[in-house]
Design an enzyme around this catalytic site. Structure first.
Site, mmCIF file in Angstrom:
data_model
loop_
_atom_site.group_PDB
_atom_site.id
_atom_site.type_symbol
_atom_site.label_atom_id
_atom_site.label_comp_id
_atom_site.label_asym_id
_atom_site.label_seq_id
_atom_site.Cartn_x
_atom_site.Cartn_y
_atom_site.Cartn_z
ATOM 1 N N HIS A 97 -8.335 -8.632 1.354
ATOM 2 C CA HIS A 97 -7.372 -8.978 0.322
ATOM 3 C C HIS A 97 -7.170 -7.704 -0.512
ATOM 4 C CE1 HIS A 97 -5.044 -11.085 -2.497
ATOM 5 N NE2 HIS A 97 -5.927 -11.887 -3.039
ATOM 6 N N THR B 91 -1.800 -14.810 -6.542
ATOM 7 C CA THR B 91 -1.315 -13.749 -5.662
ATOM 8 C C THR B 91 0.171 -13.916 -5.383
ATOM 9 O OG1 THR B 91 -3.503 -13.650 -4.677
ATOM 10 C CG2 THR B 91 -1.745 -12.558 -3.486
ATOM 11 N N ARG C 276 0.152 -14.118 3.363
ATOM 12 C CA ARG C 276 -1.195 -14.684 3.343
ATOM 13 C C ARG C 276 -1.278 -15.675 4.488
ATOM 14 N NH1 ARG C 276 -4.630 -17.041 -1.534
ATOM 15 N NH2 ARG C 276 -4.781 -14.781 -1.795
#
Lengths: 302, 153
Positions: free
Chosen positions: A129, A52, A101
């Protein structure tokens, strides 16, 4: 969608999601551009991430933008006891967009409320997410040519896997038939099934992988995490019941693609990697285009 | 006769609001929710009083105070059957029942220990997704707090 934060997948309507997917196709054709050269993106990763974080940063770099931020909380003021509120208020001054995050659930919604710049949730604990969901949708439409009326099989930890929850909810807009394969202990929670029922869609539950996959257009594998089990023997028994190998893929549809949010441990045998039905590494690459599309859209550049 | 005696257990007020039919165990929660512990006029209350309808009940009488529906509905989570009686010159001027609101702000703690509302200084926000069973969906972590694990802030 200028300045519109993305915290939960449902923050964007079906039409808005489809617009991002269309835009992603443009970036796939031309991933290197200079449209973000005047922009700074803050990449705040309070817990580790490989795909990510790097795909966001790659997406920004390929569009000529700059990235500031951190990849773990250890070297930041958070370690000194700074609140998330103060961290966000400060960093919003230094950047045009925040990608975050954070292991605390709801932290992205909170950040989006107080930040003067838009926030993209790159994962908040077990909650949401949404960029993974967008790239999953993109991978599905790219390989199947449509999102409508597909049979999608989800395999593994359906209870705790946030990528599964968000994708199931997103697919409820497309008349999907769901095939849910999991050990009894890790079944899809009723709060997620509620979305399937609300749309009157069909779902089937299985404990055996072989029963589900002949129906599937998409096989979405997930990792079963050891820490979810109180009994280690139970884990050993279950983890080996969902290992995908080439011979299981023999009796499947021609158009089947195997997806996985990664990281993988042992649930997909590595000899599957060269099978034409394996799609998980391309899926990870799609994340770059989808994130380019999302950021360009939020910054009002597209 | 009996009825009159019972009324007298908590004296009448001249002007203000009577909150009746509070579950006996919830009187102090109602006091906290309405911030009556910091109120500077007279507040009278009784709990474990006899009630024909509910067995036992609590009652609170607040002098010279009338509540907005928005404020009073906050107590619906702990006292869903409360009646709100407005008093003027010892007479009843209005009688209302509480309604479960669509949104709940502040009052309730999110049961999820990993929710941002339990880590940062910010007040909770919930959508009431089920008014019968009282199920609250956190605007932050999106988890559902149900009656059994509801704690009040």
């Amino acid at each position: 969608m200028k300045n519109k934060s993305l915290v939960s997948i449902n923050d964007y309507s079906k039409e808005e999601q489809l617009r991002i997917l269309e835009l992603a196709r443009e970036f796939e054709k031309k991933p290197v551009q200079t449209i973000m050269q005047d922009y700074v993106v803050a990449s705040l990763f309070f817990e580790p991430s490989t795909r990510t974080r790097l795909s966001f940063e790659s997406a920004v770099n390929r569009l000529g933008g700059k990235v500031i931020g951190f990849s773990e909380a250890a070297n930041t003021s958070v370690k000194k006891g700074e609140s998330l509120r103060d961290t966000i208020l400060t960093i919003a001054n230094y950047s045009d967009l925040i990608v975050m995050r954070n292991p605390v659930e709801g932290s992205a919604r909170f950040a989006a409320e107080i930040s003067s710049v838009p926030v993209i949730n790159a994962g908040d604990g077990a909650n949401q997410h949404p960029t993974q969901t967008l790239l999953d949708l993109y991978s599905i439409v790219k390989t199947q040519g449509t999102l409508d009326n597909l049979h999608v099989a989800f395999v593994g930890d359906l209870k705790y896997g946030r990528t599964v929850h968000s994708l199931v909810i997103a697919l409820c807009n497309y008349n999907t038939t769901f095939h849910l394969v999991s050990p009894i202990e890790l079944k899809l929670p009723s709060s997620v099934k509620m979305h399937i029922k609300e749309k009157n869609l069909t779902y089937h539950q299985y404990t055996e992988l072989e029963e589900a996959i002949p129906h599937a257009d998409v096989l979405y594998m997930t990792r079963i995490q050891k820490e979810r089990f109180s009994d280690p023997l139970e884990y050993e028994r279950i983890k080996n019941s969902y290992i995908l190998s080439n011979n299981i893929l023999n009796n499947t549809k021609e158009n089947l693609k195997v997806m996985h949010p990664l990281p993988r441990v042992n649930e997909i045998n590595i000899n599957v990697d060269s099978n034409p039905k394996a799609y998980y590494f391309e899926q990870a690459l799609n994340g770059v285009y989808v994130r380019q599309a999302l950021m360009a859209s939020i910054l009002g550049l597209r | 006769m009996n009825e009159n005696l019972k009324q007298l257990k908590v004296s009448a007020i001249e002007n203000g609001t009577v909150i009746d039919h509070i579950p006996a165990g919830a009187v102090f929660q109602v006091i906290r929710i309405l911030k009556l512990d910091k109120f500077d006029d007279m507040v009278l209350f009784g709990t474990n009083l006899e009630s024909k309808k509910y067995g036992t009940k609590g009652i609170i009488k607040v002098s010279n105070k009338y509540f907005s529906p928005e404020d009073i509905n906050k107590i619906a989570l702990v006292a869903p059957h409360a009646s709100i009686i407005e008093i003027s010159d010892y007479g009843v001027t209005a009688k209302k029942i509480v309604e479960i609101p669509d949104k709940v702000k502040g009052i309730v703690k999110c049961f999820n220990p990993n929710c941002v509302t339990n880590h940062e200084q910010l007040s909770t926000k919930f959508d009431v997704v089920d008014k019968e069973e009282i199920r609250l969906k956190c605007n932050y972590c999106e988890k559902i707090t149900v009656k059994n694990n509801m704690e009040f802030r």
